[in-house]
Design a protein around this motif. Structure first.
Motif, mmCIF file in Angstrom:
data_model
loop_
_atom_site.group_PDB
_atom_site.id
_atom_site.type_symbol
_atom_site.label_atom_id
_atom_site.label_comp_id
_atom_site.label_asym_id
_atom_site.label_seq_id
_atom_site.Cartn_x
_atom_site.Cartn_y
_atom_site.Cartn_z
ATOM 1 N N GLY A 93 0.834 -1.197 0.000
ATOM 2 C CA GLY A 93 0.000 0.000 0.000
ATOM 3 C C GLY A 93 0.870 1.249 0.000
ATOM 4 O O GLY A 93 1.947 1.262 0.593
ATOM 5 N N PHE A 94 0.405 2.276 -0.688
ATOM 6 C CA PHE A 94 1.143 3.535 -0.772
ATOM 7 C C PHE A 94 0.193 4.707 -0.572
ATOM 8 O O PHE A 94 -0.998 4.631 -0.903
ATOM 9 C CB PHE A 94 1.822 3.685 -2.138
ATOM 10 C CG PHE A 94 2.896 2.676 -2.417
ATOM 11 C CD1 PHE A 94 4.175 2.863 -1.927
ATOM 12 C CD2 PHE A 94 2.620 1.538 -3.144
ATOM 13 C CE1 PHE A 94 5.182 1.935 -2.181
ATOM 14 C CE2 PHE A 94 3.606 0.600 -3.405
ATOM 15 C CZ PHE A 94 4.892 0.794 -2.922
ATOM 16 N N PHE A 95 0.736 5.798 -0.067
ATOM 17 C CA PHE A 95 -0.015 7.049 0.002
ATOM 18 C C PHE A 95 -0.409 7.503 -1.397
ATOM 19 O O PHE A 95 0.391 7.419 -2.341
ATOM 20 C CB PHE A 95 0.832 8.132 0.664
ATOM 21 C CG PHE A 95 0.341 9.536 0.402
ATOM 22 C CD1 PHE A 95 -0.717 10.068 1.121
ATOM 23 C CD2 PHE A 95 0.935 10.309 -0.586
ATOM 24 C CE1 PHE A 95 -1.180 11.351 0.869
ATOM 25 C CE2 PHE A 95 0.494 11.597 -0.844
ATOM 26 C CZ PHE A 95 -0.567 12.121 -0.116
ATOM 27 N N ALA A 96 -1.640 7.965 -1.544
ATOM 28 C CA ALA A 96 -2.099 8.520 -2.818
ATOM 29 C C ALA A 96 -2.978 9.733 -2.528
ATOM 30 O O ALA A 96 -4.029 9.592 -1.883
ATOM 31 C CB ALA A 96 -2.887 7.481 -3.624
ATOM 32 N N PRO A 97 -2.588 10.935 -2.959
ATOM 33 C CA PRO A 97 -3.416 12.116 -2.696
ATOM 34 C C PRO A 97 -4.729 12.031 -3.453
ATOM 35 O O PRO A 97 -4.760 11.636 -4.630
ATOM 36 C CB PRO A 97 -2.547 13.270 -3.213
ATOM 37 C CG PRO A 97 -1.675 12.647 -4.251
ATOM 38 C CD PRO A 97 -1.409 11.252 -3.778
ATOM 39 N N SER A 98 -5.819 12.377 -2.801
ATOM 40 C CA SER A 98 -7.127 12.302 -3.457
ATOM 41 C C SER A 98 -8.122 13.223 -2.768
ATOM 42 O O SER A 98 -8.536 12.968 -1.633
ATOM 43 C CB SER A 98 -7.660 10.865 -3.437
ATOM 44 O OG SER A 98 -8.994 10.812 -3.905
ATOM 45 N N GLY A 99 -8.514 14.275 -3.465
ATOM 46 C CA GLY A 99 -9.559 15.142 -2.953
ATOM 47 C C GLY A 99 -10.896 14.441 -2.884
ATOM 48 O O GLY A 99 -11.710 14.708 -1.994
ATOM 49 N N LEU A 100 -11.150 13.518 -3.826
ATOM 50 C CA LEU A 100 -12.412 12.783 -3.821
ATOM 51 C C LEU A 100 -12.535 11.906 -2.583
ATOM 52 O O LEU A 100 -13.611 11.806 -1.986
ATOM 53 C CB LEU A 100 -12.525 11.928 -5.088
ATOM 54 C CG LEU A 100 -12.711 12.691 -6.403
ATOM 55 C CD1 LEU A 100 -12.719 11.722 -7.590
ATOM 56 C CD2 LEU A 100 -14.007 13.500 -6.379
ATOM 57 N N ALA A 101 -11.439 11.255 -2.186
ATOM 58 C CA ALA A 101 -11.469 10.458 -0.959
ATOM 59 C C ALA A 101 -11.723 11.348 0.252
ATOM 60 O O ALA A 101 -12.500 10.986 1.149
ATOM 61 C CB ALA A 101 -10.156 9.697 -0.803
ATOM 62 N N LEU A 102 -11.093 12.522 0.275
ATOM 63 C CA LEU A 102 -11.313 13.445 1.391
ATOM 64 C C LEU A 102 -12.747 13.971 1.403
ATOM 65 O O LEU A 102 -13.274 14.305 2.473
ATOM 66 C CB LEU A 102 -10.319 14.599 1.323
ATOM 67 C CG LEU A 102 -8.862 14.239 1.616
ATOM 68 C CD1 LEU A 102 -7.969 15.466 1.461
ATOM 69 C CD2 LEU A 102 -8.711 13.661 3.021
ATOM 70 N N ASP A 103 -13.392 14.049 0.246
ATOM 71 C CA ASP A 103 -14.816 14.412 0.210
ATOM 72 C C ASP A 103 -15.642 13.391 0.991
ATOM 73 O O ASP A 103 -16.532 13.742 1.776
ATOM 74 C CB ASP A 103 -15.320 14.480 -1.235
ATOM 75 C CG ASP A 103 -14.825 15.703 -1.985
ATOM 76 O OD1 ASP A 103 -14.330 16.645 -1.343
ATOM 77 O OD2 ASP A 103 -14.933 15.713 -3.228
ATOM 78 N N GLU A 104 -15.360 12.101 0.749
ATOM 79 C CA GLU A 104 -16.078 11.032 1.450
ATOM 80 C C GLU A 104 -15.790 11.089 2.950
ATOM 81 O O GLU A 104 -16.680 10.924 3.788
ATOM 82 C CB GLU A 104 -15.647 9.675 0.891
ATOM 83 C CG GLU A 104 -15.960 9.452 -0.577
ATOM 84 C CD GLU A 104 -17.385 8.975 -0.801
ATOM 85 O OE1 GLU A 104 -18.057 8.627 0.197
ATOM 86 O OE2 GLU A 104 -17.817 8.962 -1.962
ATOM 87 N N ILE A 105 -14.540 11.320 3.276
ATOM 88 C CA ILE A 105 -14.135 11.349 4.681
ATOM 89 C C ILE A 105 -14.721 12.560 5.393
ATOM 90 O O ILE A 105 -15.106 12.482 6.567
ATOM 91 C CB ILE A 105 -12.601 11.324 4.769
ATOM 92 C CG1 ILE A 105 -12.096 9.954 4.290
ATOM 93 C CG2 ILE A 105 -12.117 11.618 6.183
ATOM 94 C CD1 ILE A 105 -10.660 9.921 3.875
#
Length: 394
Positions: A335-347
């Motif tokens: 697993g690796f870090f991946a920046p994602s605004g869409l994931a942060l929307d869900e969170i």
């Protein structure tokens, strides 16, 4: 959306204790009239003594039409910041900064660290449609970009999300990097979602750190059964976050009590080392069960062997391990870090619904950045270390 435009509304300013004059000064700063800014930088790799405060760091500019400039209110520190201060990942990050020239180093220093940011958008690129100036946002900054220990930072709009309304900037800065890392590991790599997670058995090795504490909350919100390993001192802490079963790794070989439990659908490994020797035996064979480790030799290989040889060795390692364990009926993944605004929307929705809480252990001022690094470097944290950058957040 009207609520998001209330920054300049007199009632909102009154309740925040901010004068209209102060707010005007806050937002009128622009790249057209600024060339430098305050920041903490390093000019070489090393210990805490390489951290240097300057008022003359280069002001960020928008180079691409999908970028935004964010005024930083708070920044979160992570173990990777301490590692990067010492040079970890330098070869790969230099390549990401200038992919056309693997030997390019002139843009490496001065380097600004800090992977978490919560702040206010000051300027938007021409193609940015979802955000506007004065939006309160949060984001996880990729390690190859200039970090958040500065007054301003430039980011791709795809990396940014509107900040949870229920959190202050200081609390919000504790979440994005571990959230994006956890989301990448559990969702993108592990295949878990809020729709298929109910009744799944998940084991988190190293449950009291940043990723572990976030993973517990996210998995419990999705209905999973969560077992974690941690020290006895942290047991009450992780149970308070929702852990169903806790195994004390200080009481003896942790694999012994874990082997006595029912098999797991997914193992998230934040520990590494010898855990791979026995952790995959805890998975349900031939059921699609996955072992996902966040402790990989990728950056270490590229640092010591160079980009080409390091990537080749890494590919051979992960392929051989994946094939070996697939023959036993389980899936081995990195697993690796991946920046994602869409994931942060869900969170953000989960945070505002009260399903996920910010876990902040200590907050430092901008002048105390070296002390904040020293705190993170000690390890064994019970939450995140946050640096308050701008006093607009009250």
């Amino acid at each position: 959306m009207a609520a998001l435009r209330r920054v300049m509304d007199s009632r909102w300013l009154f309740h925040r204790g901010i004068s209209r004059t102060s707010a005007s000064r806050f937002f009128k700063t622009s790249s057209s009239c600024r060339t430098v800014m305050p920041a903490w930088v390093i000019d070489k790799y090393g210990g805490n003594d390489v951290l240097r405060f300057t008022k003359d760091a280069r002001f960020p500019i928008i180079n691409y039409p999908n970028e935004v400039i964010v005024k930083v209110c708070a920044a979160g520190l992570n173990p990777i910041d301490v590692s990067m201060r010492g040079g970890y990942g330098a070869a790969t990050m230099s390549m990401k900064r200038d992919p056309l020239n693997l030997n390019q180093t002139e843009n490496e220093f001065p380097l600004i660290l800090g992977r978490d940011v919560s702040g206010v958008i000051m300027e938007c690129g021409l193609d940015v449609k979802y955000f506007r100036e004065r939006d309160e946002v949060w984001a996880a900054i990729p390690p190859w970009k200039r970090g958040s220990l500065a007054e301003f930072v430039v980011l791709s709009a795809n990396e940014v999300s509107l900040k949870p309304k229920s959190l202050s900037h200081a609390d919000a800065a504790a979440i994005p990097y571990v959230a994006n890392t956890t989301w990448s590991a559990l969702v993108n790599t592990g295949g878990l979602t809020k729709d298929n997670c109910a009744k799944k058995r998940v084991l988190i090795l190293g449950g009291s750190g940043g990723v572990g504490t976030f993973a517990i909350q996210m998995l419990k919100a999705w209905g999973a059964h969560v077992t974690v390993t941690c020290s006895q001192n942290a047991e009450r802490f992780v149970r308070g976050l929702g852990a169903d079963h806790v195994v004390d790794y200080t009481a003896g070989p942790v694999e012994v009590p874990l082997a006595a439990l029912d098999k797991f659908d997914l193992v998230l490994d934040n520990v590494g080392g010898s855990t791979e020797r026995w952790a995959l035996n805890l998975l349900k064979p031939w059921s699609g069960a996955k072992y996902v480790t966040l402790v990989t030799p990728f950056l270490q290989n590229t640092d010591t062997m160079g980009i080409a040889d390091g990537m080749l060795k890494t590919a051979v390692i992960v392929a051989s391990k994946a094939l070996k364990h697939l023959a036993k009926g389980v899936h081995y993944r990195w697993g690796f870090f991946a920046p994602s605004g869409l994931a942060l929307d869900e969170i953000r929705e989960m945070v505002d619904a009260g399903q996920i809480h910010a876990v902040v252990e200590e907050t430092f001022t901008f002048a105390q950045v070296p002390q904040a690094f020293a705190k993170v470097e000690k390890g064994h944290a019970r939450g995140k270390t946050v640096v308050q950058i701008d006093k607009l957040d009250t």
